[in-house]
Design a protein around this motif. Sequence first.
Motif, PDB file in Angstrom:
ATOM      1  N   GLY A  96       0.816  -1.218   0.000  1.00 52.94           N
ATOM      2  CA  GLY A  96       0.000   0.000   0.000  1.00 52.94           C
ATOM      3  C   GLY A  96       0.845   1.261   0.000  1.00 52.94           C
ATOM      4  N   TYR A  97       1.995   1.215   0.680  1.00 53.84           N
ATOM      5  CA  TYR A  97       2.915   2.356   0.651  1.00 53.84           C
ATOM      6  C   TYR A  97       3.340   2.628  -0.789  1.00 53.84           C
ATOM      7  CZ  TYR A  97       7.149   5.131   1.311  1.00 53.84           C
ATOM      8  OH  TYR A  97       8.118   6.110   1.217  1.00 53.84           O
ATOM      9  N   PHE A  98       3.745   1.583  -1.506  1.00 54.27           N
ATOM     10  CA  PHE A  98       4.154   1.771  -2.896  1.00 54.27           C
ATOM     11  C   PHE A  98       2.990   2.288  -3.740  1.00 54.27           C
ATOM     12  CE2 PHE A  98       7.330  -1.654  -1.794  1.00 54.27           C
ATOM     13  CZ  PHE A  98       8.375  -0.760  -1.640  1.00 54.27           C
ATOM     14  N   ASP A  99       1.792   1.749  -3.536  1.00 62.17           N
ATOM     15  CA  ASP A  99       0.625   2.184  -4.305  1.00 62.17           C
ATOM     16  C   ASP A  99       0.290   3.650  -4.054  1.00 62.17           C
ATOM     17  OD1 ASP A  99       0.372  -0.381  -5.299  1.00 62.17           O
ATOM     18  OD2 ASP A  99      -1.312  -0.926  -3.990  1.00 62.17           O
ATOM     19  N   ARG A 100       0.422   4.093  -2.802  1.00 64.64           N
ATOM     20  CA  ARG A 100      -0.005   5.440  -2.441  1.00 64.64           C
ATOM     21  C   ARG A 100       1.102   6.489  -2.517  1.00 64.64           C
ATOM     22  NH1 ARG A 100      -2.745   6.263   2.776  1.00 64.64           N
ATOM     23  NH2 ARG A 100      -3.635   8.037   1.699  1.00 64.64           N
ATOM     24  N   VAL A 101       2.362   6.090  -2.363  1.00 62.08           N
ATOM     25  CA  VAL A 101       3.460   7.069  -2.298  1.00 62.08           C
ATOM     26  C   VAL A 101       4.271   7.113  -3.595  1.00 62.08           C
ATOM     27  CG1 VAL A 101       5.544   7.751  -1.024  1.00 62.08           C
ATOM     28  CG2 VAL A 101       3.550   6.875   0.215  1.00 62.08           C
ATOM     29  N   PHE A 102       4.425   6.004  -4.270  1.00 60.13           N
ATOM     30  CA  PHE A 102       5.182   5.976  -5.533  1.00 60.13           C
ATOM     31  C   PHE A 102       4.254   6.432  -6.657  1.00 60.13           C
ATOM     32  CE2 PHE A 102       9.324   3.555  -5.140  1.00 60.13           C
ATOM     33  CZ  PHE A 102       9.456   3.786  -3.786  1.00 60.13           C
ATOM     34  N   LEU A 103       4.009   7.714  -6.679  1.00 65.64           N
ATOM     35  CA  LEU A 103       3.024   8.341  -7.552  1.00 65.64           C
ATOM     36  C   LEU A 103       3.669   8.957  -8.794  1.00 65.64           C
ATOM     37  CD1 LEU A 103       1.236  10.270  -4.681  1.00 65.64           C
ATOM     38  CD2 LEU A 103       0.200   8.438  -6.037  1.00 65.64           C
ATOM     39  N   PRO A 104       2.843   9.276  -9.803  1.00 68.03           N
ATOM     40  CA  PRO A 104       3.356  10.098 -10.896  1.00 68.03           C
ATOM     41  C   PRO A 104       3.877  11.417 -10.320  1.00 68.03           C
ATOM     42  CG  PRO A 104       1.197   9.212 -11.460  1.00 68.03           C
ATOM     43  CD  PRO A 104       1.438   8.895 -10.005  1.00 68.03           C
ATOM     44  N   GLY A 105       5.033  11.827 -10.776  1.00 69.64           N
ATOM     45  CA  GLY A 105       5.648  13.030 -10.239  1.00 69.64           C
ATOM     46  C   GLY A 105       6.527  12.747  -9.043  1.00 69.64           C
ATOM     47  N   VAL A 106       6.454  11.528  -8.519  1.00 67.44           N
ATOM     48  CA  VAL A 106       7.281  11.129  -7.380  1.00 67.44           C
ATOM     49  C   VAL A 106       8.257  10.048  -7.836  1.00 67.44           C
ATOM     50  CG1 VAL A 106       7.327  10.179  -5.031  1.00 67.44           C
ATOM     51  CG2 VAL A 106       5.473  11.718  -5.715  1.00 67.44           C
ATOM     52  N   SER A 107       7.773   8.841  -8.057  1.00 64.49           N
ATOM     53  CA  SER A 107       8.678   7.758  -8.458  1.00 64.49           C
ATOM     54  C   SER A 107       8.885   7.708  -9.969  1.00 64.49           C
ATOM     55  CB  SER A 107       8.181   6.407  -7.953  1.00 64.49           C
ATOM     56  OG  SER A 107       6.997   6.040  -8.620  1.00 64.49           O
TER      57      SER A 107
END
Length: 193
Positions: A96-107
């Motif tokens: 869930g961390y990857f789904d919510r934090v690794f976003l477009p503009g981030v990862s």
Amino acid sequence: MRVLVLYAHPVETSFQAAVHRTVVEALTRAGHQVDDCDLYAEGFDPVLSRQERIDYHDLARNRRNVDPYVERLLNAEALVLVYPVWNFGFPAILKGYFDRVFLPGVSFRMEGGKAVNNLQNIRKLAAVATYGGARWKALLVGDPPRKNVKRVLRAQTRPFGRVPYLAHYDMNRSTEATRSAFLRSVSKEMERF
């Protein structure tokens, strides 16, 4: 080096908790600045909401619910994951961390319809995991967590250099001796990280 440690286990008396302590202590001894992110202790919500999915590609809105986690990731120079492997995958809170934090503009960022890795600030990557079953069982199913770290995450960060993946397999039949040896290996690897 600023190291973000992502830890994902709910039980503070578990062997995984001892692994986590070993990682943090060894990195600190080595002189790194450690940002210890215990996802369970911090009450991280792993569920990507309907609205978050709608706003996923809207760079002005997609970070709004997880901005403190995004900032921690973007401030890091290295990333160390510490987790148990459950059902041949990451614990739900880490996924869930990857789904919510690794976003477009981030990862990643979109350029001409193509995703381009964006976490160039992450110069080093490592994972420390425990598996309930034997290594051959993990290999039989392709060891998805190892592949996710060594291929997917590596592709989103600076792509060069080694990616240590320390795994204690067969925890269901581990002994004090195997666990102690693993902790020593983890300590040595993190001290030279």
